[in-house]
Design a protein around this motif. Structure first.
Motif, PDB file in Angstrom:
ATOM      1  N   ALA A  60       0.831  -1.208   0.000  1.00 54.11           N
ATOM      2  CA  ALA A  60       0.000   0.000   0.000  1.00 54.11           C
ATOM      3  C   ALA A  60       0.862   1.253   0.000  1.00 54.11           C
ATOM      4  O   ALA A  60       0.580   2.214  -0.725  1.00 54.11           O
ATOM      5  CB  ALA A  60      -0.951  -0.005   1.186  1.00 54.11           C
ATOM      6  N   THR A  61       1.912   1.254   0.805  1.00 55.84           N
ATOM      7  CA  THR A  61       2.789   2.425   0.863  1.00 55.84           C
ATOM      8  C   THR A  61       3.442   2.675  -0.486  1.00 55.84           C
ATOM      9  O   THR A  61       3.459   3.805  -0.989  1.00 55.84           O
ATOM     10  CB  THR A  61       3.864   2.236   1.951  1.00 55.84           C
ATOM     11  OG1 THR A  61       3.213   2.043   3.212  1.00 55.84           O
ATOM     12  CG2 THR A  61       4.780   3.447   2.022  1.00 55.84           C
ATOM     13  N   ARG A  62       3.966   1.626  -1.099  1.00 53.92           N
ATOM     14  CA  ARG A  62       4.614   1.773  -2.413  1.00 53.92           C
ATOM     15  C   ARG A  62       3.629   2.286  -3.444  1.00 53.92           C
ATOM     16  O   ARG A  62       3.948   3.183  -4.232  1.00 53.92           O
ATOM     17  CB  ARG A  62       5.199   0.444  -2.868  1.00 53.92           C
ATOM     18  CG  ARG A  62       6.362  -0.041  -2.034  1.00 53.92           C
ATOM     19  CD  ARG A  62       6.941  -1.311  -2.638  1.00 53.92           C
ATOM     20  NE  ARG A  62       7.876  -0.950  -3.680  1.00 53.92           N
ATOM     21  CZ  ARG A  62       9.199  -0.897  -3.513  1.00 53.92           C
ATOM     22  NH1 ARG A  62       9.724  -1.192  -2.346  1.00 53.92           N
ATOM     23  NH2 ARG A  62       9.982  -0.551  -4.501  1.00 53.92           N
ATOM     24  N   ARG A 120      -3.660   4.364   8.412  1.00 55.40           N
ATOM     25  CA  ARG A 120      -3.067   5.612   8.888  1.00 55.40           C
ATOM     26  C   ARG A 120      -1.537   5.542   8.800  1.00 55.40           C
ATOM     27  O   ARG A 120      -0.885   6.507   8.395  1.00 55.40           O
ATOM     28  CB  ARG A 120      -3.529   5.904  10.306  1.00 55.40           C
ATOM     29  CG  ARG A 120      -5.042   6.175  10.354  1.00 55.40           C
ATOM     30  CD  ARG A 120      -5.554   6.360  11.740  1.00 55.40           C
ATOM     31  NE  ARG A 120      -4.978   7.595  12.307  1.00 55.40           N
ATOM     32  CZ  ARG A 120      -5.299   8.060  13.498  1.00 55.40           C
ATOM     33  NH1 ARG A 120      -6.171   7.425  14.258  1.00 55.40           N
ATOM     34  NH2 ARG A 120      -4.749   9.172  13.940  1.00 55.40           N
ATOM     35  N   ARG A 121      -0.959   4.398   9.139  1.00 56.16           N
ATOM     36  CA  ARG A 121       0.497   4.227   9.020  1.00 56.16           C
ATOM     37  C   ARG A 121       0.934   4.292   7.557  1.00 56.16           C
ATOM     38  O   ARG A 121       1.985   4.868   7.239  1.00 56.16           O
ATOM     39  CB  ARG A 121       0.939   2.917   9.660  1.00 56.16           C
ATOM     40  CG  ARG A 121       1.009   2.972  11.171  1.00 56.16           C
ATOM     41  CD  ARG A 121       1.742   1.772  11.749  1.00 56.16           C
ATOM     42  NE  ARG A 121       1.171   0.499  11.349  1.00 56.16           N
ATOM     43  CZ  ARG A 121       0.301  -0.204  12.075  1.00 56.16           C
ATOM     44  NH1 ARG A 121      -0.102   0.248  13.236  1.00 56.16           N
ATOM     45  NH2 ARG A 121      -0.151  -1.358  11.638  1.00 56.16           N
ATOM     46  N   VAL A 122       0.147   3.701   6.673  1.00 55.89           N
ATOM     47  CA  VAL A 122       0.458   3.763   5.240  1.00 55.89           C
ATOM     48  C   VAL A 122       0.515   5.218   4.792  1.00 55.89           C
ATOM     49  O   VAL A 122       1.463   5.639   4.121  1.00 55.89           O
ATOM     50  CB  VAL A 122      -0.579   2.973   4.412  1.00 55.89           C
ATOM     51  CG1 VAL A 122      -0.494   3.337   2.932  1.00 55.89           C
ATOM     52  CG2 VAL A 122      -0.399   1.481   4.609  1.00 55.89           C
ATOM     53  N   ALA A 123      -0.498   5.982   5.136  1.00 60.90           N
ATOM     54  CA  ALA A 123      -0.539   7.391   4.738  1.00 60.90           C
ATOM     55  C   ALA A 123       0.709   8.124   5.226  1.00 60.90           C
ATOM     56  O   ALA A 123       1.359   8.857   4.464  1.00 60.90           O
ATOM     57  CB  ALA A 123      -1.804   8.048   5.273  1.00 60.90           C
ATOM     58  N   GLU A 124       1.062   7.923   6.470  1.00 57.46           N
ATOM     59  CA  GLU A 124       2.217   8.616   7.042  1.00 57.46           C
ATOM     60  C   GLU A 124       3.523   8.181   6.383  1.00 57.46           C
ATOM     61  O   GLU A 124       4.376   9.014   6.075  1.00 57.46           O
ATOM     62  CB  GLU A 124       2.251   8.402   8.552  1.00 57.46           C
ATOM     63  CG  GLU A 124       1.106   9.138   9.236  1.00 57.46           C
ATOM     64  CD  GLU A 124       0.841   8.699  10.658  1.00 57.46           C
ATOM     65  OE1 GLU A 124       1.577   7.827  11.188  1.00 57.46           O
ATOM     66  OE2 GLU A 124      -0.117   9.229  11.263  1.00 57.46           O
ATOM     67  N   HIS A 172     -10.806   5.762   8.666  1.00 58.26           N
ATOM     68  CA  HIS A 172     -11.518   5.513   9.918  1.00 58.26           C
ATOM     69  C   HIS A 172     -10.490   5.685  11.035  1.00 58.26           C
ATOM     70  O   HIS A 172      -9.346   5.224  10.926  1.00 58.26           O
ATOM     71  CB  HIS A 172     -12.081   4.093   9.903  1.00 58.26           C
ATOM     72  CG  HIS A 172     -13.015   3.788  11.018  1.00 58.26           C
ATOM     73  ND1 HIS A 172     -12.601   3.711  12.329  1.00 58.26           N
ATOM     74  CD2 HIS A 172     -14.351   3.551  11.018  1.00 58.26           C
ATOM     75  CE1 HIS A 172     -13.638   3.419  13.096  1.00 58.26           C
ATOM     76  NE2 HIS A 172     -14.720   3.323  12.329  1.00 58.26           N
ATOM     77  N   ALA A 173     -10.882   6.346  12.103  1.00 57.70           N
ATOM     78  CA  ALA A 173      -9.948   6.624  13.201  1.00 57.70           C
ATOM     79  C   ALA A 173      -9.305   5.349  13.747  1.00 57.70           C
ATOM     80  O   ALA A 173      -8.152   5.368  14.188  1.00 57.70           O
ATOM     81  CB  ALA A 173     -10.654   7.393  14.310  1.00 57.70           C
TER      82      ALA A 173
END
Length: 168
Positions: A102-104, A134-138, A127-128
């Motif tokens: 997902a991160t890539r 959330r980690r992927v986004a960061e 979703h909170a």
């Protein structure tokens, strides 16, 4: 934007009608149901219609995330554009989670969106309770944007959501 994007590990390619049953199968996963807007009643016909509609909606880009070497389907990544802002969404199939896919994929899409679409900002929400997303986004360079946090009515429930942004 290029029709297909790739790095050494993943390929982002347009969805085909043949992918529709796989998409539905993946969205029945409890985690995908828990954290995405895809309804539990989704059918392959619904997905095929959405794929076909992409041809007349140039503001919406949708990619199947695949393993570059094998072509194995791994997930979904979409971008909705309005003016110079893009809203991103994604999910990864259960069997592909935890491998950095997902991160890539998100990094690849962000780089191409800024280069080819002249976007100045990408946004996403999660979703909170979706700590993995959330980690992927960061990890992909997105930063929290608490001013856009909100509750959303999703699938008959009220979801607490957190917002992220990545600037060009």
């Amino acid at each position: 934007m290029p029709v297909e994007l790739h790095d050494a590990v993943v390929t982002l390619r347009p969805w085909t009608l043949q992918d529709a049953p796989w998409y539905v199968e993946c969205t029945m996963d409890p985690e995908v149901q828990r954290f995405t807007t895809d309804p539990p009643t989704l059918t392959a016909e619904d997905v095929a219609a959405a794929i076909s509609a992409l041809a007349v909606h140039p503001e919406r880009l949708a990619y199947l995330v695949a393993d570059r070497a094998s072509g194995q389907r791994l997930g979904n990544l979409a971008l909705d554009r309005a003016d110079d802002v893009g809203d991103v969404s994604y999910w990864i199939a259960a069997a592909a989670r935890g491998r950095g896919v997902a991160t890539r994929a998100l990094e690849l899409l962000a780089a191409a969106a800024f280069e080819h679409l002249d976007l100045r900002k990408l946004r996403l929400w999660a979703h909170a309770a979706n700590t993995a997303s959330r980690r992927v986004a960061e990890r992909a360079g997105f930063r929290r944007d608490p001013a856009r946090d909100q509750t959303r009515a999703i699938k008959g429930e009220t979801w607490p959501t957190v917002a992220y942004v990545r600037l060009r």
